[in-house]
Scaffold this motif. Structure first.
Motif, PDB file in Angstrom:
ATOM      1  N   GLN A   1      15.672   6.809   9.079  1.00  0.00           N
ATOM      2  CA  GLN A   1      14.793   7.153  10.202  1.00  0.00           C
ATOM      3  C   GLN A   1      13.442   6.444  10.141  1.00  0.00           C
ATOM      4  O   GLN A   1      12.659   6.518  11.088  1.00  0.00           O
ATOM      5  N   ALA A   2      13.166   5.761   9.054  1.00  0.00           N
ATOM      6  CA  ALA A   2      11.846   5.162   8.861  1.00  0.00           C
ATOM      7  C   ALA A   2      11.558   4.092   9.909  1.00  0.00           C
ATOM      8  O   ALA A   2      12.422   3.293  10.262  1.00  0.00           O
ATOM      9  N   THR A   3      10.332   4.103  10.410  1.00  0.00           N
ATOM     10  CA  THR A   3       9.866   3.062  11.326  1.00  0.00           C
ATOM     11  C   THR A   3       8.837   2.156  10.654  1.00  0.00           C
ATOM     12  O   THR A   3       8.512   1.082  11.165  1.00  0.00           O
ATOM     13  N   THR A   4       8.308   2.597   9.516  1.00  0.00           N
ATOM     14  CA  THR A   4       7.411   1.791   8.690  1.00  0.00           C
ATOM     15  C   THR A   4       7.718   2.095   7.227  1.00  0.00           C
ATOM     16  O   THR A   4       8.526   2.970   6.922  1.00  0.00           O
ATOM     17  N   LEU A   5       7.037   1.381   6.344  1.00  0.00           N
ATOM     18  CA  LEU A   5       7.219   1.604   4.911  1.00  0.00           C
ATOM     19  C   LEU A   5       6.216   2.618   4.355  1.00  0.00           C
ATOM     20  O   LEU A   5       6.087   2.746   3.135  1.00  0.00           O
ATOM     21  N   GLU A   6       5.545   3.335   5.236  1.00  0.00           N
ATOM     22  CA  GLU A   6       4.593   4.348   4.787  1.00  0.00           C
ATOM     23  C   GLU A   6       5.278   5.314   3.817  1.00  0.00           C
ATOM     24  O   GLU A   6       6.355   5.835   4.093  1.00  0.00           O
ATOM     25  N   GLY A   7       4.634   5.533   2.665  1.00  0.00           N
ATOM     26  CA  GLY A   7       5.158   6.438   1.663  1.00  0.00           C
ATOM     27  C   GLY A   7       6.019   5.761   0.615  1.00  0.00           C
ATOM     28  O   GLY A   7       6.225   6.306  -0.474  1.00  0.00           O
ATOM     29  N   TYR A   8       6.518   4.552   0.928  1.00  0.00           N
ATOM     30  CA  TYR A   8       7.432   3.870   0.018  1.00  0.00           C
ATOM     31  C   TYR A   8       6.790   2.666  -0.674  1.00  0.00           C
ATOM     32  O   TYR A   8       7.466   1.933  -1.402  1.00  0.00           O
ATOM     33  N   LEU A   9       5.511   2.454  -0.438  1.00  0.00           N
ATOM     34  CA  LEU A   9       4.756   1.392  -1.111  1.00  0.00           C
ATOM     35  C   LEU A   9       4.111   2.031  -2.334  1.00  0.00           C
ATOM     36  O   LEU A   9       3.046   2.628  -2.248  1.00  0.00           O
ATOM     37  N   PHE A  10       4.759   1.908  -3.466  1.00  0.00           N
ATOM     38  CA  PHE A  10       4.375   2.715  -4.624  1.00  0.00           C
ATOM     39  C   PHE A  10       3.001   2.340  -5.158  1.00  0.00           C
ATOM     40  O   PHE A  10       2.685   1.157  -5.334  1.00  0.00           O
ATOM     41  N   PRO A  11       2.161   3.356  -5.415  1.00  0.00           N
ATOM     42  CA  PRO A  11       0.820   3.098  -5.945  1.00  0.00           C
ATOM     43  C   PRO A  11       0.871   2.724  -7.422  1.00  0.00           C
ATOM     44  O   PRO A  11       1.363   3.483  -8.250  1.00  0.00           O
ATOM     45  N   ASP A  12       0.360   1.549  -7.750  1.00  0.00           N
ATOM     46  CA  ASP A  12       0.431   1.054  -9.126  1.00  0.00           C
ATOM     47  C   ASP A  12      -0.465  -0.171  -9.230  1.00  0.00           C
ATOM     48  O   ASP A  12      -1.067  -0.605  -8.232  1.00  0.00           O
ATOM     49  N   THR A  13      -0.538  -0.751 -10.423  1.00  0.00           N
ATOM     50  CA  THR A  13      -1.235  -2.017 -10.623  1.00  0.00           C
ATOM     51  C   THR A  13      -0.201  -3.134 -10.662  1.00  0.00           C
ATOM     52  O   THR A  13       0.781  -3.051 -11.417  1.00  0.00           O
ATOM     53  N   TYR A  14      -0.422  -4.159  -9.853  1.00  0.00           N
ATOM     54  CA  TYR A  14       0.535  -5.248  -9.716  1.00  0.00           C
ATOM     55  C   TYR A  14      -0.108  -6.583 -10.074  1.00  0.00           C
ATOM     56  O   TYR A  14      -1.318  -6.773  -9.883  1.00  0.00           O
ATOM     57  N   GLU A  15       0.715  -7.494 -10.579  1.00  0.00           N
ATOM     58  CA  GLU A  15       0.258  -8.849 -10.883  1.00  0.00           C
ATOM     59  C   GLU A  15       0.866  -9.825  -9.874  1.00  0.00           C
ATOM     60  O   GLU A  15       1.960  -9.602  -9.357  1.00  0.00           O
ATOM     61  N   TYR A  16       0.135 -10.902  -9.626  1.00  0.00           N
ATOM     62  CA  TYR A  16       0.671 -11.942  -8.754  1.00  0.00           C
ATOM     63  C   TYR A  16       0.135 -13.296  -9.181  1.00  0.00           C
ATOM     64  O   TYR A  16      -0.850 -13.382  -9.932  1.00  0.00           O
ATOM     65  N   THR A  17       0.801 -14.338  -8.723  1.00  0.00           N
ATOM     66  CA  THR A  17       0.400 -15.706  -9.028  1.00  0.00           C
ATOM     67  C   THR A  17       0.186 -16.459  -7.719  1.00  0.00           C
ATOM     68  O   THR A  17       0.384 -15.909  -6.631  1.00  0.00           O
TER      69      THR A  17
END
Length: 362
Positions: free
Chosen positions: A172-188
């Motif tokens: 039923q989801a129309t967005t990813l609200e709630g599923y973007l897990f809060p954490d610390t992420y690394e990127y390059t």
């Protein structure tokens, strides 16, 4: 016979001399090469990422680093690798090389795959608007083919429409609200915002374990309901130990069919319409929105924020209480709440809070 011996002696001496010269040259050359490999070199590329592509040859990588100025001379490094480290291999990725740096340090960094990374943190309770603002503000990311800097918050919000990432969990989801897990992420420098969004959803899947899903099934709750309830707990709880108590209040009110009366949902309804003014007004409480849990009973139609592990656990494991109300405890200054089973007790707690607020504003 004497002549033959003399001739052999001369040849022997010549061979020895040649060997000695070769040894001297080899040792001397080795010492020179070792010195060159350990000689620091200053360059101007320290602040930019250099991408080493997958499958690139050692020669092309060294030539690239010489062009970028990281290496002063790639010939010396090639000699070193041929005679002293023939088995070494370089890993692909995005690198930043400090300055000054020695050729040996460059080799070690490439061999270890010590790529350049940056970090960002999504706190628990951030909603999609907050997260979009963070992702839009990140520097050093790879741009999507159809986007040009600067990336706007609205452009990032479009990425949150990719509900195919959670279709199996929440059809039923129309967005990813709630599923973007809060954490610390690394990127390059090779990371795109699309990849970060996918990584955040993947992290949610790791946390929302089979055990939690089984518990949800036992309670007759869908994943969407669990995450929605967890998001209310996340926004309300300022003290970790209260999460299960807050969950208890919401579970009891849901069972009774009375409105949850959760302030964060009123704020979220205002955010959706772009009308939130920093605090809740009567017009916000009166807003006819499915997210207004003062006007409508039951859970809001979806999550209102990203949720951490503890809130997910609390949503599925409420404390056993008779509480139906909670409000910020006026006698404390740590964000904790006063829980009540009766409306009379709750009204007294609210009265004390209002009095404390008036005294604090004087």
């Amino acid at each position: 016979m004497q002549r033959k011996k003399t001739g052999s002696s001369k040849i022997f001496k010549l061979v020895v001399a040649v060997l000695l010269i070769a040894i001297v040259v080899f040792v001397g050359g080795g010492l020179w090469l070792r010195g060159a490999m350990d000689s620091p070199h200053e360059h101007t590329a320290a602040q930019r990422a250099i991408t080493i592509e997958q499958g690139a040859s050692t020669s092309s990588i060294l030539a690239r680093l010489q062009r970028e100025g990281v290496l002063e001379n790639d010939f010396e490094v090639k000699l070193w690798l041929r005679f002293f480290e023939p088995a070494v291999s370089f890993k692909a990725g995005d690198y930043r090389f400090k300055s000054p740096i020695t050729p040996r340090q460059v080799i070690n960094q490439l061999a270890k795959g010590d790529v350049a990374t940056q970090q960002f943190t999504i706190p628990e309770g951030y909603n999609q608007y907050d997260i979009a603002r963070v992702l839009a503000g990140l520097s050093g990311l790879k741009q999507s083919p159809n986007s040009k800097p600067p990336v706007t918050q609205d452009e990032v919000m479009k990425l949150f429409k990719n509900v195919s990432l959670i279709a199996d969990l929440d059809p039923q989801a129309t967005t990813l609200e709630g599923y973007l897990f809060p954490d610390t992420y690394e990127y390059t420098a090779s990371t795109t915002r699309e990849l970060l969004v996918e990584t955040m959803v993947k992290r949610f899947r790791q946390v929302y374990t089979a055990e939690l899903q089984q518990r949800a099934a036992e309670l007759g709750m869908t994943t969407r309901q669990v995450v929605a309830l967890a998001s209310l707990i996340e926004k309300e709880a300022k003290v970790d130990a209260e999460r299960e108590l807050i969950s208890s209040v919401f579970h009891r009110r849901l069972k009774m069919g009375v409105p949850l009366a959760c302030d964060p949902t009123v704020i979220y309804a205002a955010l959706i319409e772009g009308r939130y003014r920093g605090k809740i007004y009567q017009s916000d409480l009166d807003r006819d929105s499915p997210y207004n849990t003062y006007k409508r009973a039951g859970l809001p139609p979806g999550p209102i924020a990203s949720v951490g592990r503890r809130s997910l656990q609390a949503a599925l494991n409420p404390a056993e209480t008779d509480y139906l109300f909670f409000v910020v405890d006026a006698s404390k200054n740590d964000g904790s709440h006063k829980f009540s089973a009766s409306s009379a007790d709750h009204e007294r707690a609210v009265k004390l809070l209002r009095q404390a607020e008036r005294n604090g504003s004087k």
